[in-house]
Enzyme design. Structure first.
Site, PDB file in Angstrom:
ATOM      1  N   ASN A  78      73.779 -22.712  33.068  1.00  0.00           N
ATOM      2  CA  ASN A  78      74.231 -21.430  33.603  1.00  0.00           C
ATOM      3  C   ASN A  78      73.674 -20.270  32.783  1.00  0.00           C
ATOM      4  O   ASN A  78      73.566 -20.346  31.564  1.00  0.00           O
ATOM      5  CB  ASN A  78      75.758 -21.375  33.700  1.00  0.00           C
ATOM      6  CG  ASN A  78      76.485 -21.725  32.411  1.00  0.00           C
ATOM      7  OD1 ASN A  78      76.054 -22.577  31.643  1.00  0.00           O
ATOM      8  ND2 ASN A  78      77.613 -21.083  32.161  1.00  0.00           N
ATOM      9  N   GLN A  79      73.295 -19.214  33.501  1.00  0.00           N
ATOM     10  CA  GLN A  79      72.711 -18.025  32.883  1.00  0.00           C
ATOM     11  C   GLN A  79      73.520 -16.812  33.340  1.00  0.00           C
ATOM     12  O   GLN A  79      73.495 -16.452  34.522  1.00  0.00           O
ATOM     13  CB  GLN A  79      71.247 -17.860  33.295  1.00  0.00           C
ATOM     14  CG  GLN A  79      70.369 -19.089  33.098  1.00  0.00           C
ATOM     15  CD  GLN A  79      70.014 -19.352  31.647  1.00  0.00           C
ATOM     16  OE1 GLN A  79      69.752 -18.421  30.896  1.00  0.00           O
ATOM     17  NE2 GLN A  79      70.006 -20.610  31.247  1.00  0.00           N
ATOM     18  N   GLU A  80      74.240 -16.202  32.411  1.00  0.00           N
ATOM     19  CA  GLU A  80      75.052 -15.017  32.705  1.00  0.00           C
ATOM     20  C   GLU A  80      74.398 -13.799  32.049  1.00  0.00           C
ATOM     21  O   GLU A  80      73.708 -13.927  31.028  1.00  0.00           O
ATOM     22  CB  GLU A  80      76.467 -15.198  32.160  1.00  0.00           C
ATOM     23  CG  GLU A  80      77.187 -16.425  32.708  1.00  0.00           C
ATOM     24  CD  GLU A  80      78.438 -16.786  31.924  1.00  0.00           C
ATOM     25  OE1 GLU A  80      79.097 -17.771  32.302  1.00  0.00           O
ATOM     26  OE2 GLU A  80      78.747 -16.091  30.921  1.00  0.00           O
ATOM     27  N   HIS A  98      73.945 -20.272  38.402  1.00  0.00           N
ATOM     28  CA  HIS A  98      74.749 -21.454  38.104  1.00  0.00           C
ATOM     29  C   HIS A  98      73.836 -22.585  37.627  1.00  0.00           C
ATOM     30  O   HIS A  98      72.643 -22.597  37.911  1.00  0.00           O
ATOM     31  CB  HIS A  98      75.525 -21.886  39.348  1.00  0.00           C
ATOM     32  CG  HIS A  98      76.551 -20.890  39.803  1.00  0.00           C
ATOM     33  ND1 HIS A  98      77.847 -21.235  40.106  1.00  0.00           N
ATOM     34  CD2 HIS A  98      76.474 -19.545  40.012  1.00  0.00           C
ATOM     35  CE1 HIS A  98      78.529 -20.164  40.484  1.00  0.00           C
ATOM     36  NE2 HIS A  98      77.708 -19.123  40.432  1.00  0.00           N
ATOM     37  N   GLU A 116      73.450 -25.756  38.437  1.00  0.00           N
ATOM     38  CA  GLU A 116      72.746 -26.529  39.458  1.00  0.00           C
ATOM     39  C   GLU A 116      71.622 -25.705  40.080  1.00  0.00           C
ATOM     40  O   GLU A 116      70.529 -26.223  40.331  1.00  0.00           O
ATOM     41  CB  GLU A 116      73.726 -26.994  40.543  1.00  0.00           C
ATOM     42  CG  GLU A 116      74.756 -27.999  40.055  1.00  0.00           C
ATOM     43  CD  GLU A 116      76.037 -27.359  39.550  1.00  0.00           C
ATOM     44  OE1 GLU A 116      77.087 -28.002  39.644  1.00  0.00           O
ATOM     45  OE2 GLU A 116      75.996 -26.199  39.053  1.00  0.00           O
ATOM     46  N   CYS A 148      80.893 -26.335  41.648  1.00  0.00           N
ATOM     47  CA  CYS A 148      81.749 -25.368  42.345  1.00  0.00           C
ATOM     48  C   CYS A 148      81.288 -25.259  43.799  1.00  0.00           C
ATOM     49  O   CYS A 148      80.225 -25.756  44.182  1.00  0.00           O
ATOM     50  CB  CYS A 148      81.694 -24.010  41.650  1.00  0.00           C
ATOM     51  SG  CYS A 148      80.106 -23.159  41.823  1.00  0.00           S
ATOM     52  N   CYS A 182      77.761 -23.834  44.337  1.00  0.00           N
ATOM     53  CA  CYS A 182      76.646 -24.750  44.086  1.00  0.00           C
ATOM     54  C   CYS A 182      76.531 -25.820  45.161  1.00  0.00           C
ATOM     55  O   CYS A 182      75.429 -26.242  45.514  1.00  0.00           O
ATOM     56  CB  CYS A 182      76.799 -25.396  42.712  1.00  0.00           C
ATOM     57  SG  CYS A 182      76.537 -24.223  41.370  1.00  0.00           S
TER      58      CYS A 182
END
EC number: 3.5.4.5
Length: 299
Positions: free
Chosen positions: A97-99, A110, A112, A137, A140
Site C-alpha cells: 500500500n502507498q499512501e 492498495h 493488491e 477489501c 481491491c
C-alpha cells in the site's frame, strides 16, 4: 512529502530479518540486495527457491508477503500491507500500500493494486494468483474483477488459501455487464499521434497501452528519474472509483524498481480528450509527492 527512501526500506528489511531469523526470509532479502532492491522474483528464481526450501509457489508467496510489506508507504494508517501477484509466466511481483500525506485519501494505492500494476507495467500477460497478508477489501476485490483472469484468479491468505476471487465477490458486477470484452491485461488497440521530446513520446506510447473502456480517457505519466524514464498508465474499473490513476502507477513502479532515492526531474502526463479528466488530481499529487509541476498534454 517524499516517497520512502531506500535506507528506510533497508532498515525495515533488516528488522524483518532479525525478527524472523529464518533461512527463507534471509535468502529472499539477500536476493533483493543483489538485484538493487527491485521488488520482484523472476520465474527461474521462484523455481530455485521452491526447490531449495521444498515449497510450493503459494507457500513461497506467503513467505514473500512480509517482505513485500516493507515497501509500503503509510504516513496515514501506519499499517503495512504486502501482496505478491503471481504471473502466468511464473514470476512474482511484489506490491504494498502507498499512501500520500497532505492530499486526498482517494489517491491511495492498495497493496493488491500495487502488485497488479507492477506486473502489468513489467509486461506480464496475466495474473494467476494473488497472495496477500490481509483479507482483500471490497475496493481491491472489485479492482481484481477487471482482470482477464478474474474468473479463475486464486486468492491466498496466511490463514486461508486456494479460494477464488468469485468466492470473495459474490454476484459480482464487472466489465462483462457493460459489454466490455477486451479487459485489463488484454492487449489494447489505441493509436495516438506522436509529438514532443523523448519523455513526451514515451508518455504517449505508454498511453496507447492504457485501459479506459468506460470513459475513453486513456492516459499515462512518465517520470524522468535520473537517466531513466519510468512510466505508469491508467487502469479503469467498471465500478469507476477503484480505477488506478497513471501517476500513482508510475510512483509505485519507481518504488519497486528500487529507484525511490533517485530524484525525479520532470513529470509528464498525456491524456486523451474525453468526458472526464484526471489532470487536477494528478497535478495535486505531482506537487505534493514530488514538488514538481505536472507537464500536461491533451491529445
Amino acid at each position: 512529502m517524499t516517497m520512502p527512501t531506500l535506507s528506510a526500506l533497508q532498515h525495515r528489511l533488516a528488522q524483518l530479518a532479525e525478527q524472523k531469523n529464518e533461512p527463507l526470509t534471509l535468502a529472499i532479502i539477500e536476493q533483493l540486495k543483489q538485484q538493487s532492491y527491485q521488488g520482484a522474483l523472476s520465474a527461474p528464481l521462484v523455481q530455485q527457491f521452491c526447490q531449495q526450501f521444498s515449497l510450493s509457489k503459494i507457500e513461497l508467496g506467503l513467505g514473500c508477503v512480509p517482505i513485500a510489506a516493507c515497501y509500503a508507504l503509510t504516513p496515514v494508517s501506519h499499517f503495512c500491507v504486502g501482496a505478491v501477484a503471481i504471473g502466468l509466466s511464473g514470476s512474482f511481483y511484489f506490491g504494498a500500500n502507498q499512501e500520500f500525506a497532505g492530499i486526498a485519501m482517494q489517491q491511495t494505492v492498495h497493496a493488491e493494486q500495487s502488485a497488479i500494476s507492477h506486473a502489468w507495467l513489467a509486461g506480464e500477460g496475466a495474473i494467476s494468483d494473488m497472495v496477500v497478508n490481509c483479507t482483500p477489501c471490497g475496493h481491491c476485490r472489485q479492482f481484481m474483477n477487471e482482470l482477464n483472469t478474474a474468473t479463475t484468479l486464486q486468492i491466498h491468505l496466511p490463514h486461508r488459501q486456494h479460494n477464488t476471487l468469485q468466492q470473495y465477490l459474490i454476484d459480482a458486477f464487472g466489465p462483462k455487464d457493460l459489454n466490455i470484452a477486451n479487459v485489463l491485461f488484454d492487449q489494447q488497440h489505441i493509436v495516438l499521434p506522436l509529438q514532443g521530446d523523448a519523455l513526451v513520446q514515451a508518455t504517449i506510447k505508454e498511453a496507447q497501452q492504457a485501459y479506459a473502456p468506460y470513459s475513453q480517457a486513456v492516459s499515462a505519466v512518465a517520470l524522468q528519474v535520473g537517466e531513466q524514464i519510468i512510466c505508469g498508465r491508467y487502469a479503469e474499473n467498471a465500478a469507476f472509483n477503484p480505477s488506478l490513476l497513471p501517476l500513482q502507477s508510475a510512483l509505485n513502479y519507481r518504488r519497486f524498481l528500487g529507484l525511490s532515492d533517485v530524484a525525479v526531474s520532470r513529470v509528464v502526463m498525456v491524456e486523451k480528450r474525453a468526458v472526464l479528466s484526471h489532470y487536477h488530481m494528478s497535478k495535486a499529487l505531482a506537487e505534493t509527492a514530488l514538488g514538481l509541476t505536472l507537464e500536461y498534454i491533451a491529445v
